[in-house]
Scaffold this active site. Structure first.
Site, PDB file in Angstrom:
ATOM      1  CB  SER A   7      -3.809   4.285   2.487  1.00 31.83           C
ATOM      2  OG  SER A   7      -4.045   5.032   1.305  1.00 31.83           O
ATOM      3  CG  HIS A  65       3.574   7.090  -0.717  1.00 31.41           C
ATOM      4  ND1 HIS A  65       2.977   5.882  -0.988  1.00 31.41           N
ATOM      5  CD2 HIS A  65       4.712   7.122  -1.463  1.00 31.41           C
ATOM      6  CE1 HIS A  65       3.723   5.212  -1.850  1.00 31.41           C
ATOM      7  NE2 HIS A  65       4.772   5.944  -2.160  1.00 31.41           N
ATOM      8  CG  ASP A 175       2.038   1.972   0.583  1.00 29.56           C
ATOM      9  OD1 ASP A 175       0.890   1.491   0.719  1.00 29.56           O
ATOM     10  OD2 ASP A 175       2.251   3.087   0.051  1.00 29.56           O
TER      11      ASP A 175
END
Ligand code: DX5
Ligand code: ZN
Length: 219
Positions: A7, A65, A175
């Protein structure tokens, strides 16, 4: 083999081009990009413009996302900007079935994410329409939080729901708070894609981090 999605929220944004190159050289599988609107979650982060810039520099697919209210309003903007997988939140969208189909009709893979407090059973009637189900293992909003242990049970429950329905192509992504230390448990419970923010970008050697995750999760 489990796939990794660093990320970029935890990357050094002053050196984003270098971070993108080094992430790719390390052998990652996707770039995970966290979009936050200050309403669905308390933080504000990245918009389509940055996604477009990352797309120019990246060869890996972009896993975007959306932690935003009414994500249907922005699906087209983020796919035009270069999202390959576009994930929306169950809790933020009014008509999940139609938004997932909109994403797919625009050529991206469609993901649904649920918060730690949303039960896996809520996904029962939407599994067929999703390419990816993302289980949040922290409350969305910030990188660097601790993995919520109950998530392991949710991953296993989702995995058996997917298997029972014979939906072999639906991938499970996890996540939040994933580290080298818990990667084996998370993958063992049934995860196919591991998002890693702080545990990846705060590590000294990105390549060794990816290798460590692969070794620990080898089935
Ligand atoms: C949380 C984000 C996560 C986060 C992951 O709201 O969706 O993707 O950046 O970061 P770590 O791995 O540090 O929890
Ligand atoms: Zn995320």
């Amino acid at each position: 083999m489990v796939l990794t999605a660093p990320s970029i929220l935890s990357a050094n944004f002053l050196e984003l081009g270098r971070e993108i190159r080094e992430t790719q050289e390390a052998g990652a599988d996707f770039f995970h990009i966290d979009v936050m609107d200050g309403s669905f979650v308390p933080n504000i982060t990245i918009g389509p413009f940055i996604v477009e810039q990352v797309k120019k520099a990246a060869t890996l697919p972009l896993d975007v996302h959306l932690m935003i209210e009414r994500p249907d309003r922005y699906v087209k903007n983020f796919i035009d900007a270069g999202a390959d997988i576009l994930t929306i939140h169950y809790e933020a969208d009014r008509h999940l079935h139609s938004t997932l189909n909109l994403i797919k009709s625009l050529g991206a893979k469609a993901g649904v994410s649920i918060n730690p407090s949303t039960p896996v059973s809520a996904l029962e009637d939407i599994l067929h329409d999703a390419d990816v189900i993302m289980l949040m293992s922290v409350n969305p909003g910030f990188g660097g939080q601790r993995f919520i242990p109950n998530s392991l049970k949710k991953i296993a429950a989702l995995k058996s729901m997917i298997t029972q329905k014979g939906l072999t192509t639906v991938q499970i992504e996890v996540d939040g708070g994933v580290t080298i230390d818990n990667a084996a448990d998370v993958a063992g419970a049934g995860a196919d894609i591991l998002v890693m923010g702080s545990a990846f970008y705060n590590s000294k050697n990105y390549k060794e981090t990816i290798q460590a995750v692969r070794e620990k999760t080898a089935r």
